[in-house]
Design an enzyme around this catalytic site. Structure first.
Site, PDB file in Angstrom:
ATOM      1  N   ASN A 124       0.960  -1.106   0.076  1.00 19.06           N
ATOM      2  CA  ASN A 124      -0.030  -0.036  -0.163  1.00 19.06           C
ATOM      3  C   ASN A 124       0.768   1.263   0.001  1.00 19.06           C
ATOM      4  O   ASN A 124       1.619   1.596   1.170  1.00 19.06           O
ATOM      5  CB  ASN A 124      -0.871  -0.024   1.320  1.00 19.06           C
ATOM      6  CG  ASN A 124      -1.585   1.203   1.417  1.00 19.06           C
ATOM      7  OD1 ASN A 124      -1.787   2.075   0.541  1.00 19.06           O
ATOM      8  ND2 ASN A 124      -2.221   1.377   2.845  1.00 19.06           N
ATOM      9  N   LYS A 160       0.061   4.521  -0.319  1.00 20.45           N
ATOM     10  CA  LYS A 160      -0.577   5.505   0.146  1.00 20.45           C
ATOM     11  C   LYS A 160      -0.398   6.683  -0.659  1.00 20.45           C
ATOM     12  O   LYS A 160      -0.442   6.574  -1.853  1.00 20.45           O
ATOM     13  CB  LYS A 160      -0.220   5.752   1.644  1.00 20.45           C
ATOM     14  CG  LYS A 160      -0.137   4.384   2.548  1.00 20.45           C
ATOM     15  CD  LYS A 160       0.113   4.522   4.207  1.00 20.45           C
ATOM     16  CE  LYS A 160       0.052   3.539   4.833  1.00 20.45           C
ATOM     17  NZ  LYS A 160       0.113   3.541   6.295  1.00 20.45           N
ATOM     18  N   HIS A 162      -9.491   1.254   5.463  1.00 17.58           N
ATOM     19  CA  HIS A 162      -8.134   1.132   5.920  1.00 17.58           C
ATOM     20  C   HIS A 162      -8.388   2.241   7.265  1.00 17.58           C
ATOM     21  O   HIS A 162      -8.918   3.191   7.334  1.00 17.58           O
ATOM     22  CB  HIS A 162      -7.112   1.817   5.165  1.00 17.58           C
ATOM     23  CG  HIS A 162      -5.787   1.885   5.423  1.00 17.58           C
ATOM     24  ND1 HIS A 162      -5.350   2.814   6.212  1.00 17.58           N
ATOM     25  CD2 HIS A 162      -4.731   1.094   5.238  1.00 17.58           C
ATOM     26  CE1 HIS A 162      -4.016   2.587   6.846  1.00 17.58           C
ATOM     27  NE2 HIS A 162      -3.710   1.110   6.014  1.00 17.58           N
ATOM     28  N   GLU A 209      -6.582   4.348   8.255  1.00 21.37           N
ATOM     29  CA  GLU A 209      -6.565   5.769   7.839  1.00 21.37           C
ATOM     30  C   GLU A 209      -7.885   6.599   7.490  1.00 21.37           C
ATOM     31  O   GLU A 209      -8.118   7.726   7.669  1.00 21.37           O
ATOM     32  CB  GLU A 209      -5.232   6.352   6.909  1.00 21.37           C
ATOM     33  CG  GLU A 209      -3.969   6.200   7.869  1.00 21.37           C
ATOM     34  CD  GLU A 209      -2.904   5.385   6.860  1.00 21.37           C
ATOM     35  OE1 GLU A 209      -2.786   5.707   5.352  1.00 21.37           O
ATOM     36  OE2 GLU A 209      -1.901   4.963   7.533  1.00 21.37           O
ATOM     37  N   GLU A 227      -4.860  -5.079  11.045  1.00 19.14           N
ATOM     38  CA  GLU A 227      -3.780  -4.168  11.203  1.00 19.14           C
ATOM     39  C   GLU A 227      -4.106  -3.277  12.395  1.00 19.14           C
ATOM     40  O   GLU A 227      -5.105  -2.262  12.517  1.00 19.14           O
ATOM     41  CB  GLU A 227      -3.883  -2.966   9.833  1.00 19.14           C
ATOM     42  CG  GLU A 227      -3.793  -3.627   8.672  1.00 19.14           C
ATOM     43  CD  GLU A 227      -3.190  -2.747   7.675  1.00 19.14           C
ATOM     44  OE1 GLU A 227      -2.171  -2.880   7.209  1.00 19.14           O
ATOM     45  OE2 GLU A 227      -3.931  -1.718   7.352  1.00 19.14           O
ATOM     46  N   GLY A 284       2.696   2.401  10.622  1.00 20.96           N
ATOM     47  CA  GLY A 284       3.703   3.483  10.592  1.00 20.96           C
ATOM     48  C   GLY A 284       4.264   3.833  11.636  1.00 20.96           C
ATOM     49  O   GLY A 284       5.192   4.896  11.834  1.00 20.96           O
ATOM     50  N   SER A 292       3.771  -2.090  10.382  1.00 19.30           N
ATOM     51  CA  SER A 292       5.306  -2.194  10.331  1.00 19.30           C
ATOM     52  C   SER A 292       5.985  -3.270  10.169  1.00 19.30           C
ATOM     53  O   SER A 292       6.786  -3.841  10.702  1.00 19.30           O
ATOM     54  CB  SER A 292       5.696  -1.691  11.940  1.00 19.30           C
ATOM     55  OG  SER A 292       5.303  -0.394  12.480  1.00 19.30           O
ATOM     56  N   GLY A 345       4.750   1.359   4.675  1.00 21.83           N
ATOM     57  CA  GLY A 345       6.538   1.991   4.446  1.00 21.83           C
ATOM     58  C   GLY A 345       7.497   1.237   3.663  1.00 21.83           C
ATOM     59  O   GLY A 345       7.976   1.789   2.759  1.00 21.83           O
TER      60      GLY A 345
HETATM   61  P1  PGA Z   1       3.048   0.308   7.641  1.00 26.76           P
HETATM   62  O1  PGA Z   1       1.632   0.647   7.295  1.00 26.76           O
HETATM   63  O2  PGA Z   1       3.788  -0.806   7.050  1.00 26.76           O
HETATM   64  O3  PGA Z   1       3.771   1.535   7.161  1.00 26.76           O
HETATM   65  O4  PGA Z   1       2.958   0.307   9.175  1.00 26.76           O
HETATM   66  C1  PGA Z   1       0.661  -0.481   7.032  1.00 26.76           C
HETATM   67  C2  PGA Z   1      -0.619  -0.202   6.263  1.00 26.76           C
HETATM   68  O5  PGA Z   1      -0.927   0.974   6.758  1.00 26.76           O
HETATM   69  O6  PGA Z   1      -1.076  -0.744   5.550  1.00 26.76           O
END
Ligand code: PGA
Length: 282
Positions: free
Chosen positions: A32, A34, A120, A122, A193, A199, A244, A266
């Site tokens: 992803n 983003k 998601h 976010e 998640e 993140g 992460s 990330g």
């Molecule tokens: P991250 O994000 O690997 O940066 O923690 C995961 C996600 O939001 O799907």
């Protein structure tokens, strides 16, 4: 062992274990991106991941870039026969209309997109997506034969208050409230998640992630259980862990029996790291 003996052993095992251990779910790694990467950088990134996947991937690799990059990147994938599939980060729950700034599921279908992230954290946190909105998006995606990747997970406050299981169960049940199990067959993925792990560099312990994912399977099975059909529905659904995930922790997640793959933020922007994760799940 003769074929006959193998078959009777399999039947015996099936009786002892039920469907559970013999389930053959696909391994999936999804990146992803983003709201990151300009077009030039994203082209270089997909070339690196595509070349690696062509040589070494033994799992499904889904690339989920920003909307504006999907079409140019799919041309690169197609031209080079990279074993990558494209996904979208979001969609609206209507087909068309005066919805400035939204993307219709039909626009995704037009680009031959097969996967779409729904709910998601976010989107839930920053854009106020409720379980009800998530439910409408799921219904709409399924009606157009898109495979939704439903994201669920608890916040830090909820985890510290001991509410993880309750929150995750509620998200699953509420999001699927109007959806029947037939419409999910072979086109439904869940991603667990935990919000506090996204993140932050703070990955959930592999055995704890496995425990919550197992609970999600149980919740799905209970939710869709019918009188005359009590097969373990939840065991047929691919469930990913996200939060992460890196090359350095992917292996310990990959060996967990209930974790079928990773949803990566990330690290999906760093080709060597992302390829390491693909390798772990291959
Ligand atoms: P991250 O994000 O690997 O940066 O923690 C995961 C996600 O939001 O799907």
């Amino acid at each position: 062992m003769s074929n006959f003996n193998q078959l009777s052993l399999k039947l015996e095992l099936n009786e002892i274990l039920g469907d559970r251990k013999l389930e053959n779910r696909p391994k999936i790694v999804a990146g992803n991106w983003k709201m990151h990467a300009n077009l030039k950088d994203s082209q270089a990134l997909i070339e690196d991941v595509g070349r690696f996947a062509k040589a070494d991937a033994n799992c499904k690799v889904i690339i989920i870039p920003p909307f504006t990059h999907i079409f140019p990147l799919s041309l690169i994938v197609e031209k080079n026969h990279y074993p990558l599939v494209m996904g979208a980060q979001n969609m609206y729950y209507e087909d068309k209309g005066a919805y400035t700034g939204e993307i219709s599921p039909l626009m995704l279908v037009d680009l031959d997109i097969k996967y779409v992230l729904i709910g998601h954290s976010e989107r839930r946190q920053l854009f106020n997506e409720s379980n009800q909105i998530v439910n409408r998006k799921l219904q709409k995606a399924l009606s157009h034969n898109l495979t939704p990747i439903l994201c669920v997970g608890e916040s830090l406050d909820e985890r510290e208050a001991g509410l993880t299981d309750q929150v995750v169960k509620r998200q699953i049940v509420a999001s699927l409230s109007t959806i029947d199990r037939e419409s999910l067959a072979n086109k439904f993925i869940v991603a667990y998640e935990p919000v506090w792990a996204i993140g932050t560099g703070q990955v959930c312990q592999a055995n704890e992630a496995n425990r919550v994912i197992n609970l999600i399977r149980f919740t799905l099975s209970q939710h869709f259980k019918t009188k005359d059909n009590d097969t373990l529905f939840g065991d047929s659904i691919p469930i990913l862990y996200g939060g992460s995930v890196k090359g350095s922790n992917a292996k310990e997640l990959a060996v967990q029996p209930d974790i079928d793959g990773a949803l990566v933020g990330g690290s999906s922007l760093i080709a060597p790291d992302f390829c390491e994760i693909i390798k772990a799940f291959s």
